[in-house]
Design an enzyme around this catalytic site. Structure first.
Site, PDB file in Angstrom:
ATOM      1  CB  THR A 137      11.541 -14.813  -5.009  1.00 36.28           C
ATOM      2  OG1 THR A 137      12.408 -13.830  -5.573  1.00 36.28           O
ATOM      3  CG2 THR A 137      12.320 -15.547  -3.923  1.00 36.28           C
ATOM      4  CG  ASP A 138      14.018 -13.257  -9.563  1.00 41.15           C
ATOM      5  OD1 ASP A 138      13.937 -12.889  -8.375  1.00 41.15           O
ATOM      6  OD2 ASP A 138      14.144 -12.442 -10.504  1.00 41.15           O
ATOM      7  CD  GLU A 139      15.475 -11.238  -4.178  1.00 42.95           C
ATOM      8  OE1 GLU A 139      16.128 -11.388  -3.152  1.00 42.95           O
ATOM      9  OE2 GLU A 139      14.911 -10.169  -4.473  1.00 42.95           O
ATOM     10  CE1 TYR A 162      11.521 -12.893   0.421  1.00 41.47           C
ATOM     11  CE2 TYR A 162      13.056 -12.427  -1.372  1.00 41.47           C
ATOM     12  CZ  TYR A 162      11.781 -12.746  -0.933  1.00 41.47           C
ATOM     13  OH  TYR A 162      10.763 -12.931  -1.854  1.00 41.47           O
ATOM     14  CE  LYS A 166       9.339 -16.902  -1.083  1.00 41.08           C
ATOM     15  NZ  LYS A 166       7.901 -16.955  -0.695  1.00 41.08           N
TER      16      LYS A 166
HETATM   17  P1  NAD Z   1       4.230  -8.419   0.963  1.00 42.38           P
HETATM   18  O1  NAD Z   1       5.289  -8.240   1.982  1.00 42.38           O
HETATM   19  O2  NAD Z   1       3.655  -7.233   0.283  1.00 42.38           O
HETATM   20  O3  NAD Z   1       3.000  -9.227   1.595  1.00 42.38           O
HETATM   21  C1  NAD Z   1       3.168 -10.312   2.443  1.00 42.38           C
HETATM   22  C2  NAD Z   1       1.829 -10.581   3.134  1.00 42.38           C
HETATM   23  O4  NAD Z   1       1.998 -11.728   3.984  1.00 42.38           O
HETATM   24  C3  NAD Z   1       1.341  -9.439   4.016  1.00 42.38           C
HETATM   25  O5  NAD Z   1      -0.027  -9.216   3.806  1.00 42.38           O
HETATM   26  C4  NAD Z   1       1.600  -9.945   5.428  1.00 42.38           C
HETATM   27  O6  NAD Z   1       0.687  -9.421   6.379  1.00 42.38           O
HETATM   28  C5  NAD Z   1       1.426 -11.443   5.241  1.00 42.38           C
HETATM   29  N1  NAD Z   1       2.146 -12.213   6.267  1.00 42.38           N
HETATM   30  C6  NAD Z   1       3.430 -12.045   6.667  1.00 42.38           C
HETATM   31  N2  NAD Z   1       3.730 -12.927   7.633  1.00 42.38           N
HETATM   32  C7  NAD Z   1       2.627 -13.685   7.838  1.00 42.38           C
HETATM   33  C8  NAD Z   1       2.316 -14.773   8.681  1.00 42.38           C
HETATM   34  N3  NAD Z   1       3.230 -15.247   9.535  1.00 42.38           N
HETATM   35  N4  NAD Z   1       1.094 -15.323   8.614  1.00 42.38           N
HETATM   36  C9  NAD Z   1       0.161 -14.843   7.757  1.00 42.38           C
HETATM   37  N5  NAD Z   1       0.393 -13.801   6.935  1.00 42.38           N
HETATM   38  C10 NAD Z   1       1.614 -13.230   6.965  1.00 42.38           C
HETATM   39  O7  NAD Z   1       4.841  -9.442  -0.086  1.00 42.38           O
HETATM   40  P2  NAD Z   1       4.649  -9.529  -1.660  1.00 42.38           P
HETATM   41  O8  NAD Z   1       5.638  -8.657  -2.308  1.00 42.38           O
HETATM   42  O9  NAD Z   1       3.218  -9.381  -1.982  1.00 42.38           O
HETATM   43  O10 NAD Z   1       5.110 -11.040  -1.913  1.00 42.38           O
HETATM   44  C11 NAD Z   1       4.163 -12.105  -1.822  1.00 42.38           C
HETATM   45  C12 NAD Z   1       4.887 -13.409  -2.126  1.00 42.38           C
HETATM   46  O11 NAD Z   1       5.449 -13.362  -3.417  1.00 42.38           O
HETATM   47  C13 NAD Z   1       6.048 -13.705  -1.163  1.00 42.38           C
HETATM   48  O12 NAD Z   1       6.047 -15.086  -0.898  1.00 42.38           O
HETATM   49  C14 NAD Z   1       7.280 -13.296  -1.940  1.00 42.38           C
HETATM   50  O13 NAD Z   1       8.389 -14.044  -1.536  1.00 42.38           O
HETATM   51  C15 NAD Z   1       6.856 -13.625  -3.355  1.00 42.38           C
HETATM   52  N6  NAD Z   1       7.481 -12.809  -4.415  1.00 42.38           N
HETATM   53  C16 NAD Z   1       7.476 -11.452  -4.356  1.00 42.38           C
HETATM   54  C17 NAD Z   1       8.022 -10.712  -5.399  1.00 42.38           C
HETATM   55  C18 NAD Z   1       8.031  -9.209  -5.408  1.00 42.38           C
HETATM   56  O14 NAD Z   1       8.594  -8.590  -6.315  1.00 42.38           O
HETATM   57  N7  NAD Z   1       7.397  -8.536  -4.458  1.00 42.38           N
HETATM   58  C19 NAD Z   1       8.591 -11.365  -6.494  1.00 42.38           C
HETATM   59  C20 NAD Z   1       8.593 -12.782  -6.525  1.00 42.38           C
HETATM   60  C21 NAD Z   1       8.013 -13.490  -5.481  1.00 42.38           C
HETATM   61  O1  TDX Z   2      16.048   2.338  -1.625  1.00 46.34           O
HETATM   62  C1  TDX Z   2      16.447   1.450  -2.381  1.00 46.34           C
HETATM   63  N1  TDX Z   2      17.470   1.710  -3.246  1.00 46.34           N
HETATM   64  C2  TDX Z   2      17.977   0.778  -4.102  1.00 46.34           C
HETATM   65  O2  TDX Z   2      18.893   1.055  -4.862  1.00 46.34           O
HETATM   66  C3  TDX Z   2      15.866   0.137  -2.392  1.00 46.34           C
HETATM   67  C4  TDX Z   2      14.741  -0.196  -1.455  1.00 46.34           C
HETATM   68  C5  TDX Z   2      16.372  -0.781  -3.272  1.00 46.34           C
HETATM   69  N2  TDX Z   2      17.402  -0.473  -4.086  1.00 46.34           N
HETATM   70  C6  TDX Z   2      17.892  -1.508  -5.038  1.00 46.34           C
HETATM   71  C7  TDX Z   2      18.117  -2.887  -4.471  1.00 46.34           C
HETATM   72  C8  TDX Z   2      17.767  -3.788  -5.630  1.00 46.34           C
HETATM   73  O3  TDX Z   2      18.875  -3.928  -6.494  1.00 46.34           O
HETATM   74  O4  TDX Z   2      16.844  -1.650  -6.001  1.00 46.34           O
HETATM   75  C9  TDX Z   2      16.673  -3.027  -6.369  1.00 46.34           C
HETATM   76  C10 TDX Z   2      15.274  -3.471  -6.009  1.00 46.34           C
HETATM   77  O5  TDX Z   2      15.202  -3.513  -4.608  1.00 46.34           O
HETATM   78  P1  TDX Z   2      13.876  -3.993  -3.815  1.00 46.34           P
HETATM   79  O6  TDX Z   2      12.733  -3.183  -4.299  1.00 46.34           O
HETATM   80  O7  TDX Z   2      14.202  -4.016  -2.374  1.00 46.34           O
HETATM   81  O8  TDX Z   2      13.680  -5.459  -4.412  1.00 46.34           O
HETATM   82  P2  TDX Z   2      14.638  -6.746  -4.435  1.00 46.34           P
HETATM   83  O9  TDX Z   2      15.634  -6.714  -3.353  1.00 46.34           O
HETATM   84  O10 TDX Z   2      15.146  -6.906  -5.842  1.00 46.34           O
HETATM   85  O11 TDX Z   2      13.556  -7.906  -4.102  1.00 46.34           O
HETATM   86  C11 TDX Z   2      12.226  -7.862  -4.686  1.00 46.34           C
HETATM   87  O12 TDX Z   2      12.136  -8.749  -5.770  1.00 46.34           O
HETATM   88  C12 TDX Z   2      12.129 -10.140  -5.518  1.00 46.34           C
HETATM   89  C13 TDX Z   2      11.175  -8.197  -3.633  1.00 46.34           C
HETATM   90  O13 TDX Z   2      11.290  -7.321  -2.533  1.00 46.34           O
HETATM   91  C14 TDX Z   2      11.275  -9.644  -3.209  1.00 46.34           C
HETATM   92  O14 TDX Z   2      10.239  -9.965  -2.290  1.00 46.34           O
HETATM   93  C15 TDX Z   2      11.147 -10.517  -4.423  1.00 46.34           C
HETATM   94  O15 TDX Z   2      11.285 -11.857  -4.092  1.00 46.34           O
END
Ligand code: NAD
Ligand code: TDX
Length: 356
Positions: A137-139, A162, A166
């Site tokens: 992730t970019d975080e 988190y 990562k």
């Molecule tokens: P998500 O939370 O929707 O899905 C995570 C999945 O991993 C789920 O299916 C869960 O059951 C599985 N999981 C969790 N713990 C596990 C374990 N111990 N063993 C096996 N499976 C397990 O997450 P996402 O948003 O789809 O993110 C997927 C990946 O991409 C993550 O590594 C996250 O850090 C990265 N990522 C997410 C975002 C975003 O915006 N959501 C952005 C950049 C990177």
């Molecule tokens: O209820 C809310 N109100 C609000 O203002 C929630 C859930 C979030 N927020 C804000 C927090 C953040 O600034 O909105 C922004 C986005 O929040 P999230 O959807 O929780 O995402 P973020 O914290 O940015 O992280 C996401 O992007 C990077 C994913 O959850 C991560 O897994 C990924 O790595």
């Protein structure tokens, strides 16, 4: 042609399900094994359309379970790993950091150990035809001020449990390349949105609440900025990097699409008014400012020029179009929403927001 056998971890989650779908449909000659623990965030309903395909198999299991991972590697003799399994929600990492250490750090190292062992990796002979692709992730880069973007060379500066977990996993992946000759590649992506996104994250949570006439919680003043990318564009980038990325390299993936949270929510309210046939301004009345997230990063923005230039990837969808498409999907998939918001969802939700 050598049959490609790939293990995708976390394939029942939001992004993972899109990656599994893309690979299963696009590469009928590959064998795709989806390993997922099915936590609250994992849902096999995300993969209904491909679950019966002959090149797909699902395994329920925990990436922290070293014996299980060992057995699976032995049985399938994987050519590649695409590792997405993670605890992914920042707010949950604040209330329970240890789960993030376990899955994101220990789970990643458990997979690295298995790949290193089975591919007989060493610095003298980096295995050819194998790849450990770590999805990050970019975080990890921390928080930007008003200007600038994260490059692949930006120093790590994570602030939440988190992003720290990562960042730690990214360091381990690089260490296994540098120390043991494991063929790895890493990508760091910005915020994703689209179908199958669990409604604890901002966009699907807001859609669900607006639909049900519930308050839409905006943290602090809504001034934080995120760079949003359509999830199918992320899956396409993973496909390109998996096949053409340089071993040992990192690629940033982003939408070049920055939105202040409050502006995004106002746009979403406008779209929801149109889609639900509500009076203009009706949904925006639900916007509720709540207590800010602790350690809330101000701004993320990704410079993805390396990926764009070297591997010719581009985001395909304009945000307004992607957002409308996403809203349409959620309105058409009420059963999915009902299903994932049953169980402990309400308990989690009730603890989460303190109205200011
Ligand atoms: P998500 O939370 O929707 O899905 C995570 C999945 O991993 C789920 O299916 C869960 O059951 C599985 N999981 C969790 N713990 C596990 C374990 N111990 N063993 C096996 N499976 C397990 O997450 P996402 O948003 O789809 O993110 C997927 C990946 O991409 C993550 O590594 C996250 O850090 C990265 N990522 C997410 C975002 C975003 O915006 N959501 C952005 C950049 C990177
Ligand atoms: O209820 C809310 N109100 C609000 O203002 C929630 C859930 C979030 N927020 C804000 C927090 C953040 O600034 O909105 C922004 C986005 O929040 P999230 O959807 O929780 O995402 P973020 O914290 O940015 O992280 C996401 O992007 C990077 C994913 O959850 C991560 O897994 C990924 O790595």
């Amino acid at each position: 042609m050598k049959l490609k056998t790939i293990i995708i971890t976390g394939g029942a989650g939001f992004i993972g399900s899109h990656v599994v779908r893309l690979f299963v449909n696009k590469y009928p000659d590959y064998k795709i094994v989806n390993l997922d623990k099915l936590t609250y965030a994992g849902n096999l309903a995300n993969l209904k359309d491909i679950e019966k395909k002959s090149n797909y198999e699902f395994l329920k299991g925990d990436i922290c379970d070293a014996e299980l991972i060992q057995n699976i590697f032995e049985k399938y003799n994987f050519d590649g790993v695409i590792h997405l399994a993670a605890e992914s929600h920042v707010d949950r990492s604040i209330s329970n950091p240890m789960e993030f250490v376990k899955t994101n750090v220990i789970g990643t190292v458990t997979l690295l150990n298995a790949a290193k062992h089975f591919w007989k990796a060493s610095l003298d002979s980096i295995p050819k035809g194998n790849l450990f692709y770590h999805v990050s992730t970019d975080e990890v880069y921390g928080s930007l001020g008003k200007k600038g973007k994260f490059k692949e060379t930006t120093s790590y500066d994570p602030h939440s449990p988190y992003s720290s977990s990562k960042a730690s996993s990214d360091h381990f992946v690089r260490a296994y390349h540098d120390t043991f000759g494991l063929p790895v590649v890493i990508s760091n992506c910005s915020n994703n949105y689209g179908s199958f996104h669990f409604p604890e994250k901002l966009i699907p949570l807001a859609i669900n609440n607006i639909k049900n006439n519930k308050p839409v919680p905006v943290y602090g003043k809504g001034a934080n900025v995120r760079d949003w990318l359509f999830v199918e564009d992320h899956a396409r980038a993973i496909d390109v990097i998996y096949h053409k990325g340089k071993v040992g390299d990192t690629y940033n993936i982003g939408g070049n699409n920055e939105w202040k949270n409050i502006d995004l929510i106002k746009l979403l309210c406008k779209v929801m008014d149109e889609k639900l046939g509500r009076k203009k301004g009706e949904s925006a009345k639900l916007i509720t400012f709540v207590k800010d997230r602790a350690g809330h990063d101000l701004r993320y923005a990704i410079d993805s020029s390396k990926l764009q230039k070297k591997l010719k990837w581009r985001p395909s969808l304009k945000f307004e179009k992607g957002l409308k498409k996403t809203v349409d999907w959620y309105l058409a998939n009420e059963e999915w929403l009902k299903d994932v918001t049953s169980g402990d969802y309400q308990k989690y939700y009730d603890q989460q927001y303190v109205i200011r």
